[in-house]
Scaffold this motif. Structure first.
Motif, PDB file in Angstrom:
ATOM      1  N   ALA A 100       0.821  -1.216   0.000  1.00 52.96           N
ATOM      2  CA  ALA A 100       0.000   0.000   0.000  1.00 52.96           C
ATOM      3  C   ALA A 100       0.854   1.264   0.000  1.00 52.96           C
ATOM      4  N   ARG A 101       2.125   1.125   0.343  1.00 56.40           N
ATOM      5  CA  ARG A 101       3.017   2.293   0.347  1.00 56.40           C
ATOM      6  C   ARG A 101       3.225   2.864  -1.057  1.00 56.40           C
ATOM      7  N   TYR A 102       2.912   2.065  -2.086  1.00 58.13           N
ATOM      8  CA  TYR A 102       3.090   2.521  -3.464  1.00 58.13           C
ATOM      9  C   TYR A 102       1.902   3.352  -3.971  1.00 58.13           C
ATOM     10  N   ILE A 103       0.845   3.407  -3.172  1.00 59.98           N
ATOM     11  CA  ILE A 103      -0.316   4.201  -3.597  1.00 59.98           C
ATOM     12  C   ILE A 103       0.029   5.684  -3.479  1.00 59.98           C
ATOM     13  N   ASN A 104      -0.161   6.399  -4.561  1.00 64.29           N
ATOM     14  CA  ASN A 104       0.189   7.824  -4.601  1.00 64.29           C
ATOM     15  C   ASN A 104      -0.970   8.716  -4.169  1.00 64.29           C
ATOM     16  N   HIS A 105      -0.600   9.948  -3.847  1.00 59.67           N
ATOM     17  CA  HIS A 105      -1.597  10.956  -3.456  1.00 59.67           C
ATOM     18  C   HIS A 105      -2.327  11.488  -4.684  1.00 59.67           C
ATOM     19  N   ALA A 106      -3.578  11.881  -4.484  1.00 58.38           N
ATOM     20  CA  ALA A 106      -4.347  12.576  -5.520  1.00 58.38           C
ATOM     21  C   ALA A 106      -5.300  13.544  -4.838  1.00 58.38           C
ATOM     22  N   CYS A 107      -5.435  14.729  -5.437  1.00 57.89           N
ATOM     23  CA  CYS A 107      -6.358  15.721  -4.876  1.00 57.89           C
ATOM     24  C   CYS A 107      -7.809  15.344  -5.169  1.00 57.89           C
ATOM     25  N   ARG A 108      -8.012  14.567  -6.233  1.00 56.20           N
ATOM     26  CA  ARG A 108      -9.335  14.019  -6.549  1.00 56.20           C
ATOM     27  C   ARG A 108      -9.192  12.504  -6.677  1.00 56.20           C
ATOM     28  N   ILE A 164     -13.678   4.582  -3.300  1.00 58.32           N
ATOM     29  CA  ILE A 164     -14.828   5.483  -3.131  1.00 58.32           C
ATOM     30  C   ILE A 164     -15.557   5.693  -4.465  1.00 58.32           C
ATOM     31  N   LYS A 165     -15.088   5.013  -5.492  1.00 55.39           N
ATOM     32  CA  LYS A 165     -15.764   5.008  -6.793  1.00 55.39           C
ATOM     33  C   LYS A 165     -15.312   3.768  -7.556  1.00 55.39           C
ATOM     34  N   ASP A 166     -16.014   3.428  -8.587  1.00 55.29           N
ATOM     35  CA  ASP A 166     -15.615   2.273  -9.398  1.00 55.29           C
ATOM     36  C   ASP A 166     -14.272   2.562 -10.071  1.00 55.29           C
ATOM     37  N   ILE A 167     -13.378   1.588  -9.991  1.00 50.22           N
ATOM     38  CA  ILE A 167     -12.044   1.739 -10.575  1.00 50.22           C
ATOM     39  C   ILE A 167     -11.885   0.703 -11.683  1.00 50.22           C
ATOM     40  N   GLU A 168     -11.511   1.173 -12.858  1.00 48.87           N
ATOM     41  CA  GLU A 168     -11.376   0.295 -14.017  1.00 48.87           C
ATOM     42  C   GLU A 168      -9.959  -0.286 -14.102  1.00 48.87           C
ATOM     43  N   PRO A 169      -9.802  -1.438 -14.756  1.00 48.55           N
ATOM     44  CA  PRO A 169      -8.462  -2.024 -14.941  1.00 48.55           C
ATOM     45  C   PRO A 169      -7.528  -1.052 -15.660  1.00 48.55           C
ATOM     46  N   GLY A 170      -6.311  -0.949 -15.174  1.00 45.76           N
ATOM     47  CA  GLY A 170      -5.338  -0.029 -15.757  1.00 45.76           C
ATOM     48  C   GLY A 170      -5.337   1.338 -15.100  1.00 45.76           C
ATOM     49  N   GLU A 171      -6.376   1.637 -14.327  1.00 48.40           N
ATOM     50  CA  GLU A 171      -6.469   2.935 -13.651  1.00 48.40           C
ATOM     51  C   GLU A 171      -5.617   2.918 -12.385  1.00 48.40           C
ATOM     52  N   GLU A 172      -4.914   4.024 -12.141  1.00 50.61           N
ATOM     53  CA  GLU A 172      -4.076   4.092 -10.941  1.00 50.61           C
ATOM     54  C   GLU A 172      -4.940   4.314  -9.704  1.00 50.61           C
ATOM     55  N   ILE A 173      -4.611   3.603  -8.647  1.00 46.76           N
ATOM     56  CA  ILE A 173      -5.318   3.743  -7.372  1.00 46.76           C
ATOM     57  C   ILE A 173      -4.630   4.845  -6.565  1.00 46.76           C
ATOM     58  N   ASN A 174      -5.410   5.754  -6.006  1.00 48.86           N
ATOM     59  CA  ASN A 174      -4.824   6.845  -5.230  1.00 48.86           C
ATOM     60  C   ASN A 174      -5.794   7.330  -4.156  1.00 48.86           C
ATOM     61  N   TYR A 175      -5.244   8.014  -3.165  1.00 50.94           N
ATOM     62  CA  TYR A 175      -6.080   8.602  -2.114  1.00 50.94           C
ATOM     63  C   TYR A 175      -5.420   9.888  -1.625  1.00 50.94           C
ATOM     64  N   ASP A 176      -6.175  10.682  -0.893  1.00 50.32           N
ATOM     65  CA  ASP A 176      -5.693  11.968  -0.389  1.00 50.32           C
ATOM     66  C   ASP A 176      -4.855  11.737   0.863  1.00 50.32           C
ATOM     67  N   TYR A 177      -3.597  12.190   0.850  1.00 49.10           N
ATOM     68  CA  TYR A 177      -2.698  11.989   1.988  1.00 49.10           C
ATOM     69  C   TYR A 177      -3.026  12.902   3.170  1.00 49.10           C
ATOM     70  N   GLY A 178      -3.804  13.936   2.933  1.00 53.89           N
ATOM     71  CA  GLY A 178      -4.134  14.860   4.020  1.00 53.89           C
ATOM     72  C   GLY A 178      -3.374  16.177   3.901  1.00 53.89           C
ATOM     73  N   THR A 179      -3.901  17.191   4.581  1.00 49.81           N
ATOM     74  CA  THR A 179      -3.363  18.550   4.489  1.00 49.81           C
ATOM     75  C   THR A 179      -1.935  18.660   5.009  1.00 49.81           C
ATOM     76  N   ASP A 180      -1.657  18.047   6.161  1.00 41.88           N
ATOM     77  CA  ASP A 180      -0.323  18.161   6.763  1.00 41.88           C
ATOM     78  C   ASP A 180       0.751  17.581   5.846  1.00 41.88           C
ATOM     79  N   TYR A 181       0.486  16.399   5.324  1.00 41.84           N
ATOM     80  CA  TYR A 181       1.460  15.759   4.429  1.00 41.84           C
ATOM     81  C   TYR A 181       1.622  16.586   3.156  1.00 41.84           C
TER      82      TYR A 181
END
Length: 237
Positions: free
Chosen positions: A74-82, A101-118
């Motif tokens: 999971a450490r390879y998951i990158n940040h995204a603002c959306r 939090i939404k449907d993710i298609e094959p080939g799509e990068e998985i990402n989440y918001d790291y938070g304001t401090d980070y």
């Protein structure tokens, strides 16, 4: 690249920021994709509280997960603002899951918001490279190019208008000088026909190339009169 079981719906691959986690199968909204794990650090212990890296995930005021271990995919998951996923924190269980939090298609990068401090500490100084921020930068660059082109076109129109105005002024000046020259020429021709000099005086009152007034007037010059001799005295008888 870390080895990942084939039954997992993700893989590690190259992304804009280096490495990232990509979907290999359709992932439905609400699905728990992967667990973020690593050694637990106790902030009450100075030696553990002093540990710093980019993979620390704070559970609460005391416990923090050190996700820098290689087995933590999971450490390879990158940040995204959306993002298309989010972190689901379980403080009591001291666990963190990444959930779609939404449907993710094959080939799509998985990402989440790291938070304001980070974001402020690590991403803002170098510029966020997520798709949303990249689109914003691309839009700004396009707007800047359009504005530059607009200003250039405006300057060119202004220069063209100035050149046209200058050309018209030069044309008017030439016409004015030409008209003045024509008037002067007509005036000189009129004086010659009327027998007058340019200053308005009659040419008949002056010698022209040695010709007397009489010749100018069409008369022959009067001859010089011979002196009259005195009568001879009468002879006496």
């Amino acid at each position: 690249m870390p080895s990942i079981p084939s039954n997992k719906p993700y893989r590690v691959g190259r992304s804009r920021t280096g490495l990232g986690l990509f979907a290999t199968k359709p992932i439905k909204k609400g699905t728990k994709i992967i667990r973020y794990f690593g050694p637990l650090l106790d902030s009450k212990k100075k030696e553990e509280d002093a540990i710093e890296n980019k993979y620390l995930f704070e559970l609460n005021n005391r416990w923090t997960i050190d996700g820098s271990v290689r087995k933590n995919i999971a450490r390879y998951i990158n940040h995204a603002c959306r993002p298309n996923a989010e972190s689901d924190v379980k403080p009591r269980k001291r666990k963190v899951f990444i959930r779609a939090i939404k449907d993710i298609e094959p080939g799509e990068e998985i990402n989440y918001d790291y938070g304001t401090d980070y974001f402020k500490a690590y991403l803002k100084p170098i510029g966020c490279k997520c798709d949303a921020c990249e689109k914003k930068r691309k839009k700004k660059r396009a707007e800047a190019r359009a504005e530059k082109a607009r200003l250039k076109a405006k300057a060119e129109r202004k220069a063209l208008k100035k050149a046209e105005k200058l050309a018209m002024a030069e044309a008017r000046l030439k016409e004015k000088l030409k008209a003045k020259a024509e008037r002067k020429s007509k005036k000189l021709n009129g004086h010659a026909l009327n027998g007058k000099s340019p200053n308005g005086k009659s040419l008949n009152g002056k010698h022209l190339n040695g010709i007397s007034r009489a010749r100018v007037a069409g008369r022959k010059p009067a001859g010089r009169k011979a002196p009259v001799s005195a009568p001879a005295p009468a002879l006496q008888a």
